[in-house]
Structures are given as structure tokens and as C-alpha cells.
Design an enzyme around this catalytic site. Structure first.
Site, mmCIF file in Angstrom:
data_model
loop_
_atom_site.group_PDB
_atom_site.id
_atom_site.type_symbol
_atom_site.label_atom_id
_atom_site.label_comp_id
_atom_site.label_asym_id
_atom_site.label_seq_id
_atom_site.Cartn_x
_atom_site.Cartn_y
_atom_site.Cartn_z
ATOM 1 N N ASP A 192 0.867 -1.173 0.000
ATOM 2 C CA ASP A 192 0.000 0.000 0.000
ATOM 3 C C ASP A 192 0.905 1.224 0.000
ATOM 4 O O ASP A 192 2.075 1.141 0.400
ATOM 5 C CB ASP A 192 -0.900 0.000 1.248
ATOM 6 C CG ASP A 192 -2.119 0.897 1.117
ATOM 7 O OD1 ASP A 192 -3.240 0.351 0.988
ATOM 8 O OD2 ASP A 192 -1.960 2.135 1.143
ATOM 9 N N ASP A 210 4.055 2.740 -4.435
ATOM 10 C CA ASP A 210 3.049 3.140 -5.404
ATOM 11 C C ASP A 210 2.829 1.994 -6.394
ATOM 12 O O ASP A 210 3.758 1.575 -7.085
ATOM 13 C CB ASP A 210 3.542 4.386 -6.135
ATOM 14 C CG ASP A 210 2.595 4.890 -7.203
ATOM 15 O OD1 ASP A 210 1.582 4.230 -7.482
ATOM 16 O OD2 ASP A 210 2.890 5.962 -7.777
ATOM 17 N N VAL A 211 1.598 1.497 -6.482
ATOM 18 C CA VAL A 211 1.342 0.340 -7.345
ATOM 19 C C VAL A 211 1.599 0.638 -8.815
ATOM 20 O O VAL A 211 1.816 -0.284 -9.609
ATOM 21 C CB VAL A 211 -0.105 -0.176 -7.197
ATOM 22 C CG1 VAL A 211 -0.337 -0.764 -5.828
ATOM 23 C CG2 VAL A 211 -1.124 0.894 -7.544
ATOM 24 N N TYR A 238 -13.226 7.704 -13.550
ATOM 25 C CA TYR A 238 -13.291 6.476 -12.747
ATOM 26 C C TYR A 238 -13.871 5.326 -13.555
ATOM 27 O O TYR A 238 -13.317 4.217 -13.572
ATOM 28 C CB TYR A 238 -14.131 6.735 -11.496
ATOM 29 C CG TYR A 238 -14.253 5.542 -10.578
ATOM 30 C CD1 TYR A 238 -13.182 5.147 -9.787
ATOM 31 C CD2 TYR A 238 -15.435 4.810 -10.500
ATOM 32 C CE1 TYR A 238 -13.278 4.052 -8.943
ATOM 33 C CE2 TYR A 238 -15.548 3.721 -9.657
ATOM 34 C CZ TYR A 238 -14.465 3.338 -8.883
ATOM 35 O OH TYR A 238 -14.565 2.248 -8.047
ATOM 36 N N THR A 277 -16.935 1.625 3.292
ATOM 37 C CA THR A 277 -15.523 1.871 3.590
ATOM 38 C C THR A 277 -15.309 3.355 3.835
ATOM 39 O O THR A 277 -16.112 4.194 3.411
ATOM 40 C CB THR A 277 -14.618 1.431 2.425
ATOM 41 O OG1 THR A 277 -14.878 2.277 1.288
ATOM 42 C CG2 THR A 277 -14.863 -0.022 2.050
#
Length: 250
Positions: free
Chosen positions: A40, A62-63, A154, A189
Site C-alpha cells: 500500500d 506506489d502500485v 473512474y 468503507t
């Protein structure tokens, strides 16, 4: 629990594991017997490893960084000897009318949700191919398949992730690599709470839009992910599975 759901001996990478769906998924996979590498951009992900250092390793990064993706898969193989599962969970949200959405906004969302998940999947695919197979599960969205106002960037990113999922299934099938995506609806969440106008009150009201009469919990999404990672889903690949309380059935 059916024996085919048991993940003992498997090694899994879970991205975006510090909170929400990622944290719930990492916790459940560990309970099913998997060893984990969790990653993460938040240092809070390290708590998962601190709580269970023998079977969980953590990496902050950072992915969307190719070097980080490579380091993540390398950590799995160096620490645990193999890689069987990738849960592509890391993502960002954005709700803006198209006229207010900047090119930078669009690039930021696409870089994490599409490009970031692509590079993680590519590096995992390389390791799984060498090992003779594996399972990739990506957390897409109902916005992958239905349209909502203010979600141009998105929805585009999650639509791209759905198609990446399908392509990986076609490429991976002959190599023993399955690829599926879970499409959550509105899930309780802190990330979701932060993007609606009135916080928790508005979030709870979204339950009325679901035939099941409520919003979902992170653990309910995690259950679907764990199933797709397991041998119980051995003939499922290229699927987009809605976990949305019936939202997209309407």
C-alpha cells in the site's frame, strides 16, 4: 468451509491492503491459510506484517511504479518461495462532472486504476507463468459495466481493468493462470464515505437503491475474492462477478 476453499501453502500478493476491501481480503486469505505480501502507499500496511511476521510481509509503495511491482513479486518469491495469487485491489476514486474533470484528474485515476493494476498483473503473470499457474483477481467496480454521472475518469479506468481481466484470462488459460474481476457496488468503507457529499448519512441512504436493501461490507467482497482465488473456482476465468446487492440486476 469446503476443502477446495483452503489456501494453505499458497502465497498471495494483495495491493491496497492497508484498509477497506484490501485489508479485509488480506485478513481472510491469511485465515484460509495463505502466506501474504501486502502493499500500500500507506505505512499502515506494515501493521499486518507486525501482527503476523512469520506469514505476512509488507512493502510500502506506489502500485503504478514498475520498480515497486517488480519488488513486490520478488519479495513474495524471496520470502515465501513462490507466488500463486495476486489480488489487484489498489485504486482511487473521483466524482466530478466532465466539465470540471481536468486532464491531470483523468491521468491520475487512470494511472492507478488501469496502469497500476496492469503493471502489477504483468509482473505477477511472469512469475506465475514460470511457476506453472496461478490466480489473478482484480477489484473493478459496477462502474465497469454501468454508467453513473460524474464518473468519466473512474468509469473509464474500471472499464479498462475489466478488459485487462478478460485479456489475461485468454492469454493465461493455456498457462494455468486464471483471471477474474469482482465488481463491488456501494461498500461501507472510509474511502467511499469520503467521496459522498454528506458522509456516513448519505452512504447509508444508498442502501435503498440496492434490491437487497443495504450497502455491502468489505468482508462480503473479500469472500468472493477468496472463492475466486481457490480451487473451488478452478473452471472460472474471464468472469466479471458483481458483488452489489442486486444493483446491476435492475
Amino acid at each position: 468451509m469446503p476443502s477446495t476453499w483452503d489456501l494453505t501453502g499458497r502465497v498471495a500478493v494483495v495491493t491496497g491492503a492497508a484498509r477497506g476491501i484490501g485489508h479485509a481480503t488480506a485478513t481472510l486469505l491469511r485465515a484460509r491459510g495463505a502466506r501474504l505480501v501486502v502493499t500500500d502507499r500507506s505505512e499502515a500496511v506494515g501493521q499486518l506484517a507486525a501482527d503476523d511476521p512469520d506469514t505476512v510481509a509488507a512493502l510500502v509503495g506506489d502500485v503504478s511504479d514498475e520498480n515497486h511491482a517488480q519488488a513486490t513479486m520478488r519479495l513474495a518469491t524471496d520470502r515465501f518461495g513462490r507466488l500463486d495469487i495476486l489480488v489487484n485491489n489498489a485504486g482511487r476514486t473521483l466524482n466530478k462532472p466532465i466539465t470540471d474533470t481536468t486532464v491531470d484528474d483523468f491521468d491520475t485515476i487512470m494511472r492507478v486504476n488501469a496502469y497500476g493494476n496492469f503493471v502489477q498483473a504483468r509482473e505477477a503473470f511472469r512469475v506465475m507463468e514460470a511457476n506453472g499457474g496461478g490466480a489473478i483477481v482484480s477489484i473493478a467496480s459496477v462502474s465497469s459495466v454501468v454508467a453513473f454521472a460524474t464518473q468519466t475518469a473512474y468509469a473509464a479506468s474500471k472499464g479498462a481493468l475489466a478488459q485487462i481481466t478478460r485479456v489475461l484470462a485468454v492469454e493465461g488459460g493455456p498457462k494455468g493462470i486464471r483471471s477474474n474481476a469482482v465488481l463491488p457496488g456501494v461498500i461501507d468503507t472510509d474511502i467511499m464515505e469520503g467521496v459522498v457529499d454528506n458522509g456516513r448519512e448519505m452512504l447509508a441512504s444508498f442502501g435503498d437503491a440496492h434490491p437487497i436493501g443495504r450497502i455491502g461490507q468489505p468482508g462480503e467482497v473479500a469472500e468472493a475474492v477468496a472463492f475466486l482465488c481457490s480451487d473451488a473456482a478452478s473452471f472460472i476465468t474471464g468472469a466479471l462477478i458483481a458483488v452489489d446487492g442486486g444493483w446491476t440486476a435492475q
